[in-house]
Structure formats: structure tokens, C-alpha cells
Write an enzyme that holds these catalytic residues in place. Structure first.
Site, PDB file in Angstrom:
ATOM      1  N   HIS A 232      -0.522  -8.016   3.224  1.00 24.60           N
ATOM      2  CA  HIS A 232      -0.210  -8.481   4.591  1.00 24.60           C
ATOM      3  C   HIS A 232      -1.178  -7.950   5.647  1.00 24.60           C
ATOM      4  CE1 HIS A 232       1.925  -5.046   6.647  1.00 24.60           C
ATOM      5  NE2 HIS A 232       2.112  -4.644   5.410  1.00 24.60           N
TER       6      HIS A 232
ATOM      7  N   SER B 294      -3.074  -3.765   0.465  1.00 24.13           N
ATOM      8  CA  SER B 294      -1.866  -4.421   0.965  1.00 24.13           C
ATOM      9  C   SER B 294      -2.204  -5.852   1.365  1.00 24.13           C
ATOM     10  CB  SER B 294      -1.346  -3.651   2.181  1.00 24.13           C
ATOM     11  OG  SER B 294      -0.253  -4.335   2.738  1.00 24.13           O
TER      12      SER B 294
ATOM     13  N   ASN C 110      -6.287   2.775  10.453  1.00 23.33           N
ATOM     14  CA  ASN C 110      -5.490   1.720  11.079  1.00 23.33           C
ATOM     15  C   ASN C 110      -5.340   1.939  12.570  1.00 23.33           C
ATOM     16  OD1 ASN C 110      -3.959   3.937   9.758  1.00 23.33           O
ATOM     17  ND2 ASN C 110      -2.256   3.116  10.935  1.00 23.33           N
TER      18      ASN C 110
ATOM     19  N   ALA D  55       0.817  -1.219   0.000  1.00 21.33           N
ATOM     20  CA  ALA D  55       0.000   0.000   0.000  1.00 21.33           C
ATOM     21  C   ALA D  55       0.852   1.272   0.000  1.00 21.33           C
ATOM     22  CB  ALA D  55      -0.949  -0.002   1.189  1.00 21.33           C
ATOM     23  N   THR D  56       2.049   1.219   0.591  1.00 24.75           N
ATOM     24  CA  THR D  56       2.913   2.408   0.577  1.00 24.75           C
ATOM     25  C   THR D  56       3.236   2.787  -0.862  1.00 24.75           C
ATOM     26  OG1 THR D  56       3.900   1.779   2.687  1.00 24.75           O
ATOM     27  CG2 THR D  56       5.144   3.343   1.342  1.00 24.75           C
TER      28      THR D  56
ATOM     29  N   GLN E 234      -6.665  -1.119   5.219  1.00 21.26           N
ATOM     30  CA  GLN E 234      -7.326  -1.724   6.395  1.00 21.26           C
ATOM     31  C   GLN E 234      -8.734  -2.224   6.072  1.00 21.26           C
ATOM     32  OE1 GLN E 234      -6.104  -2.402   9.373  1.00 21.26           O
ATOM     33  NE2 GLN E 234      -4.128  -1.399   9.123  1.00 21.26           N
TER      34      GLN E 234
ATOM     35  N   CYS F 130       7.632   6.113  18.668  1.00 19.07           N
ATOM     36  CA  CYS F 130       8.963   6.507  19.098  1.00 19.07           C
ATOM     37  C   CYS F 130       9.823   6.615  17.861  1.00 19.07           C
ATOM     38  CB  CYS F 130       9.515   5.464  20.063  1.00 19.07           C
ATOM     39  SG  CYS F 130      10.710   6.145  21.188  1.00 19.07           S
TER      40      CYS F 130
HETATM   41  C1  LIG Z   1      -0.276  -0.953   6.577  1.00 22.54           C
HETATM   42  C2  LIG Z   1      -0.843   0.253   5.925  1.00 22.54           C
HETATM   43  C3  LIG Z   1      -0.183   0.885   4.878  1.00 22.54           C
HETATM   44  C4  LIG Z   1       1.153   0.424   4.370  1.00 22.54           C
HETATM   45  O1  LIG Z   1       1.045  -0.764   3.659  1.00 22.54           O
HETATM   46  P1  LIG Z   1       2.342  -1.604   3.235  1.00 22.54           P
HETATM   47  O2  LIG Z   1       1.783  -2.669   2.360  1.00 22.54           O
HETATM   48  O3  LIG Z   1       2.936  -2.119   4.493  1.00 22.54           O
HETATM   49  O4  LIG Z   1       3.237  -0.687   2.486  1.00 22.54           O
HETATM   50  C5  LIG Z   1      -0.775   1.986   4.315  1.00 22.54           C
HETATM   51  N1  LIG Z   1      -1.966   2.433   4.740  1.00 22.54           N
HETATM   52  C6  LIG Z   1      -2.632   1.853   5.741  1.00 22.54           C
HETATM   53  C7  LIG Z   1      -3.957   2.401   6.170  1.00 22.54           C
HETATM   54  C8  LIG Z   1      -2.101   0.740   6.374  1.00 22.54           C
HETATM   55  O5  LIG Z   1      -2.757   0.182   7.383  1.00 22.54           O
END
Ligand SMILES: *Cc1c(COP(=O)(O)O)cnc(C)c1O
Length: 381
Positions: free
Chosen positions: A200, A198, A150, A70-71, A178, A324
Site C-alpha cells: 500500500h 508493503s 517515511n 511491512a510491519t 518507502q 497524538c
Molecule cells: C508504512 C510503513 C511500515 C508499515 O507497513 P504496513 O504494510 O502498513 O504494515 C513500515 N515501515 C515503513 C518505513 C513504512 O513507511
């Protein structure tokens, strides 16, 4: 360890792992090399996975661009549109509670002559539609609002925001990392141009995801950020991550099958947990209680140091309301944006329930939580 941090990542479903395994071994071909059988097998597997992902969100296969997650999808969506634009519209419209994968590129863009407009959110983290109507104008190139948070689980009125966007001739993007696999997401019903996913976060492997592009990459003025072998309709070059894509496809198929029942089960676990807490301890719940992800709990325990609480509960994977980043803890910007004080943010924990959590997990968590709260009461944050 009992894993209660399913917003950070979800475990890979064993059925997903099983589907992926052959693609680390005997089926190793490059899906771009379809002149021979090895490449064709890989290509067929990718085609099948593309169909599985498309089916989950009501898309066509040519509208699915595989990315690393997603990034990357968020970056291609916003910066790809910028590269494809003629520069007459200078605003990017978003919210203060997006993931950093959206907000940190906005920070960079704001130094490059792009104006970032933040839509205000209320105490529950819901976008204020009255304000949105005033702030989304024909100066906007793209409006980007996540489907679900998230951190606090709040689900946004995406259809309404998309409508305001189209009335002003802008593009609409949503970070759905999410949401997809957890709540029904249909790209046509919601009316989005671009959507980030995403794997994962939905029981698939890490390092793989997708960008949905309405009509496909050639139908939209969106330009690649990386150039090379012209894979993925020339929007995302690079040899495809075949095992990851196969796993993502399988994860999509499973989510489609489980979605309704699973969200009810997880919601029942969440209700049980919240009811037990509210009858016994001083707790405040954050997020939109009417409209939220079924697995999300954001709890503030007034006067309790959340970091200390988490350290005390070492057998449980949970997350705190702070980050952090550079040594000193900072309260979460999401919690601050919905009006929590620094103290409240430092007293907040996030729990993310998922597919593999049981009643037993929650019961053990409650016992441990009550005991830790008892120990920490009186120690100021
Ligand atoms: C986890 C997440 C991302 C990042 O996704 P990746 O696949 O880890 O790059 C972006 N947006 C939201 C809302 C997320 O929860």
C-alpha cells in the site's frame, strides 16, 4: 480533497484494482488446493505475482515470502532470526529513526535480555558511518536500517552499512517500505539478507506485503512466528490473500515500468513547490536534500503551529511532525533524533507527493498555504 500524504499510504492504482477484481469473484480457489482446477488457477495467479514482485527487486521467486505488510515482515525478520539463532550474539543494531514497526519490537526485546544498539544519525538523518564502524561488532545478530525514511525522506548509505555488517558476521535487514517502487532497489547490488516491502506504499492494496529472504527461507536460520499450514516455505502459515497478492504483483509491475520517469516528474513537482515556498516564506527543509525520496517534503515554519495549519487547510491531506498517541501531542521522535527542538517539531508538516498529484494540486496547495500561514502568523505554537 487533494491528497498529499503518500507516505502514510498511496491510493490503489486503477489498473491494480482491475487486476484484483476477478479474485474476489469467480477465481476464488485456495492456491494450496491444487488438486482441482479452481485451486490451480489461484496458484498460477500467485506464481505470476511472485515473479512480478521478485522482478522489481532483482530477487528469485523462492526468496519472496508474502506477509500482511511491512510491519509483519519486520517482525518476522528480527524475531525470526532471534528464534533461529543459538543465542551467542545478543545485540540488535538499528537507528533511532526507524518506523515503529521496527522500534517497538526492539523495545520489547530490550526487556528480554537483548541489547539494542542505536546508530547515531546526523542533522539530515543520515547514519554516521564513522560511528557505525565502531558500533557494529561481532556481538550483533542483526543490523536493521531502513532504506528511506517515511518522515524526512532521507536515503541511507545501505551498501556501506551492509558491508560493515557482513565484516562482523551479522545479518542485514532493511525496512524498504518507502523505497521499493520509488527508487531502484536491487537486493544483490545493495547486498541485503532480508528486506521488508508493503504494497500500500506503492499503489497496491493494504494488508499485503513481502519479506525478501536471501536464498529462500530454507537457506537462512530464520524461524516462523506463526505455525499452521506451512504456506510460504513454512515461514508464514495461513491461507494466502490471493486478491491482495495479485494486486501487489500488478503494482510491482507498474512501478518497475514507471519508476524512472515517475520519480523525475514527482521531483519536478517537489522542486516547484519548494522554490515557491523558499522565495516567499520563512521555511526550513528537513532531511538529506542531496539524497532523499523525490516525493518527500518536511517543512518547518518557525513560530507556526503545524496542527492549527493542518486544521486550517481541511481540503488537503497532509501530516504533522507530531503524534497524538495518548491524548497529549508528542513531537515526532524522528525530528527530535535529527536535532529539532520540540517547538520546531510542533511547527513541522510532512508532505508526500505521489503518482496521482498534478501541477494544479501544487498550485492550489501553495495558495491555500500562504493564506493559512498569513492567518496563523503571530499565534505561538
Ligand atoms: C508504512 C510503513 C511500515 C508499515 O507497513 P504496513 O504494510 O502498513 O504494515 C513500515 N515501515 C515503513 C518505513 C513504512 O513507511
Amino acid at each position: 480533497m487533494i491528497y498529499l500524504d503518500n507516505h502514510a499510504t498511496t491510493p490503489c492504482d486503477p489498473k491494480v484494482i482491475e487486476a484484483m477484481l476477478p479474485f474476489f469473484g469467480e477465481t476464488f480457489g485456495n492456491p494450496s488446493s491444487t488438486i482441482h482446477e479452481a485451486g490451480r488457477r489461484a496458484d498460477n495467479a500467485v506464481k505470476h505475482a511472485r515473479q512480478q514482485v521478485a522482478d522489481l527487486i532483482g530477487a528469485k521467486t523462492k526468496e519472496i515470502i508474502f506477509t500482511s505488510g511491512a510491519t509483519e515482515s519486520n517482525n518476522i525478520a528480527i524475531q525470526g532470526l532471534i528464534k533461529g539463532s543459538n543465542g551467542s550474539r545478543r545485540q540488535i543494531v538499528t537507528t533511532p529513526i526507524e518506523h515503529k514497526a521496527l522500534l517497538n519490537q526492539c523495545k520489547v526485546l530490550s526487556k528480554e535480555d537483548w541489547e539494542i544498539v542505536y546508530l547515531p544519525v546526523d542533522r539530515m538523518g543520515t547514519v554516521d558511518l564513522y560511528e557505525a564502524k565502531k558500533l557494529i561488532t561481532s556481538n550483533a545478530l542483526v543490523v536493521s536500517v531502513q532504506i528511506a525514511s517515511n518522515e524526512i525522506g532521507t536515503i541511507q548509505p545501505i551498501g556501506e552499512i551492509a558491508k560493515l555488517t557482513y565484516e562482523n558476521g551479522a545479518y542485514f535487514h532493511s525496512d524498504a517500505a518507502q523505497a521499493v517502487g520509488k527508487i531502484p532497489v536491487d537486493v544483490n547490488q545493495m547486498g541485503v539478507d532480508l528486506l521488508s516491502i508493503s504494497a500500500h506504499k506503492m499503489y497496491g492494496p493494504k494488508g499485503i506485503g513481502a519479506l525478501y529472504v536471501r536464498g529462500g527461507a530454507y537457506a537462512m536460520p530464520i524461524k516462523p512466528l506463526v505455525h499452521g499450514g506451512e504456506q510460504e516455505f513454512n515461514l508464514r502459515s495461513g491461507t494466502l490473500n490471493v486478491p491482495g497478492i495479485v494486486g501487489f504483483g500488478k503494482a510491482s509491475e507498474l512501478c518497475k515500468e514507471y519508476l524512472v520517469e515517475e520519480s523525475e516528474q514527482i521531483g519536478a513537482l517537489r522542486d516547484f513547490l519548494e522554490d515557491k515556498l523558499m522565495e516567499s516564506v520563512d521555511v526550513q527543509r528537513n532531511g538529506n536534500l542531496e539524497n532523499r525520496l523525490s516525493g518527500n517534503c518536511s517543512f518547518t515554519f518557525p513560530g507556526i503551529d503545524a496542527e492549527a495549519l493542518i486544521v486550517n487547510m481541511a481540503d488537503f491531506a497532509i501530516s504533522s511532525g507530531s503524534a497524538c498517541t495518548s491524548g497529549a501531542p508528542e513531537p515526532s521522535y524522528v525530528l527530535e533524533a535529527i536535532g529539532l527542538s520540540r517547538e520546531e517539531a510542533f511547527s513541522t508538516i510532512r508532505i508526500g507527493l505521489g503518482r496521482f498529484n498534478s501541477n494544479e494540486d501544487i498550485k492550489e496547495f501553495i495558495i491555500e498555504l500562504f493564506s493559512s500561514l498569513g492567518k496563523l502568523a503571530g499565534i505561538a505554537p
